[in-house]
Design an enzyme around this catalytic site. Structure first.
Site, PDB file in Angstrom:
ATOM      1  CD  GLU A  73     -64.587 -42.661  -2.413  1.00  0.00           C
ATOM      2  OE1 GLU A  73     -63.955 -41.613  -2.659  1.00  0.00           O
ATOM      3  OE2 GLU A  73     -64.988 -43.443  -3.300  1.00  0.00           O
ATOM      4  CE  LYS A 125     -60.953 -40.717  -4.821  1.00  0.00           C
ATOM      5  NZ  LYS A 125     -62.436 -40.617  -4.969  1.00  0.00           N
ATOM      6  CB  CYS A 178     -62.935 -44.509  -5.444  1.00  0.00           C
ATOM      7  SG  CYS A 178     -64.404 -44.627  -6.496  1.00  0.00           S
TER       8      CYS A 178
END
Length: 268
Positions: free
Chosen positions: A41, A123, A158
């Protein structure tokens, strides 16, 4: 299919330097027979370099995404290109479909062996705890699995790991391999190891969790990138230094495991 997770060191330095390091990692992985290489990321700017997000942001037709596209094509690999800060307005101007509210996004892209863009994932869950991400970025809205070398591949990023309902959507979309580019910091080692393994076990798929390493003023990334099989067994993993994590995956294994232990079919 051979998967390599490129655990790269992050800092708040030059994007070009970070891209050079990424290309070197991809080149080495390809020489070792990798079919698919995955990057962490926001590896090119460093997740915790919040003050740099606006400076490095660009549309999907920008130079960073273009360089990543070329890296995939030049080395004949599928490339899960970590994530980068996307300027949604610039992407819209270039003809890409983006969220209506604009702004910046934490955007993961996948480029096929010929450099063609196969999917874009923004995300969904933006981290707010001691982080400016939720204030600076726009959350994504869509899941876009893609096909590669016998796998249906999904991705999340994440903090998304903490929300299992997202991965259940991906299971229902037929995903058999989940890739998770991350910038997960100390001290939450147990959270990282437990959540990644749990997402593999409960969904009976392969999972590649790609983390970064390196220290920032406010945090130090813990590394420990790992590939899990559909039973949740770690096939390959790393510590907290730059590393390549490589494993050979068999798409038929997902089918065999799900037939042997049909927990997904027993959901109510």
């Amino acid at each position: 299919m051979r998967l390599t997770l490129a655990q790269l060191e992050q800092d708040a330095g030059s994007v070009d330097t970070a891209l050079d390091a990424a290309e070197s990692a991809v080149e080495d992985a390809a020489a070792d027979g990798a079919d698919l290489v995955a990057l962490p990321e926001l590896f090119a700017v460093g997740y915790f370099a919040f003050e740099s997000y606006a400076r490095v942001a660009e549309g999907l037709d920008g130079p960073t995404f273009g360089r990543l596209r070329d890296i995939a094509a030049d080395h004949d690999v599928g490339l899960l290109a970590g994530s980068h800060v996307e300027d949604l307005e610039a992407s819209a101007d270039a003809g890409y479909d983006v969220p209506d509210n604009g702004g910046l996004a934490n955007t993961t892209t996948f480029f096929d062996r010929d450099g063609s863009l196969q999917t874009t994932y923004r995300k969904h869950h933006l981290f707010g705890y001691e982080s400016a991400e939720a204030r600076l970025l726009t959350a994504g809205e869509h899941l876009e699995p893609f096909e590669f070398d016998g796998f249906t591949v999904g991705t999340c990023t994440c903090y998304d790991l903490r929300f299992p309902e997202l991965t259940r959507e991906l299971v229902d979309d037929g995903v058999t391999l989940l890739l998770v580019p991350s910038a997960w910091p100390y001290p939450r080692v147990e959270h990282w190891q437990t959540l990644t393994r749990a997402r593999a076990i409960e969904n009976l798929w392969y999972l590649g969790a790609i983390n970064g390493v390196g220290a920032f003023d406010s945090a130090t990334l813990l590394g420990r990138s790992t590939v899990y099989d559909p039973w949740g067994t770690a096939l390959a993993s790393a510590g907290d230094r730059p590393a390549h994590v490589t494993a050979d995956l068999d798409p038929d294994e997902v089918t065999r495991v799900r037939e042997e232990f049909p927990a997904l079919a027993d959901r109510r």
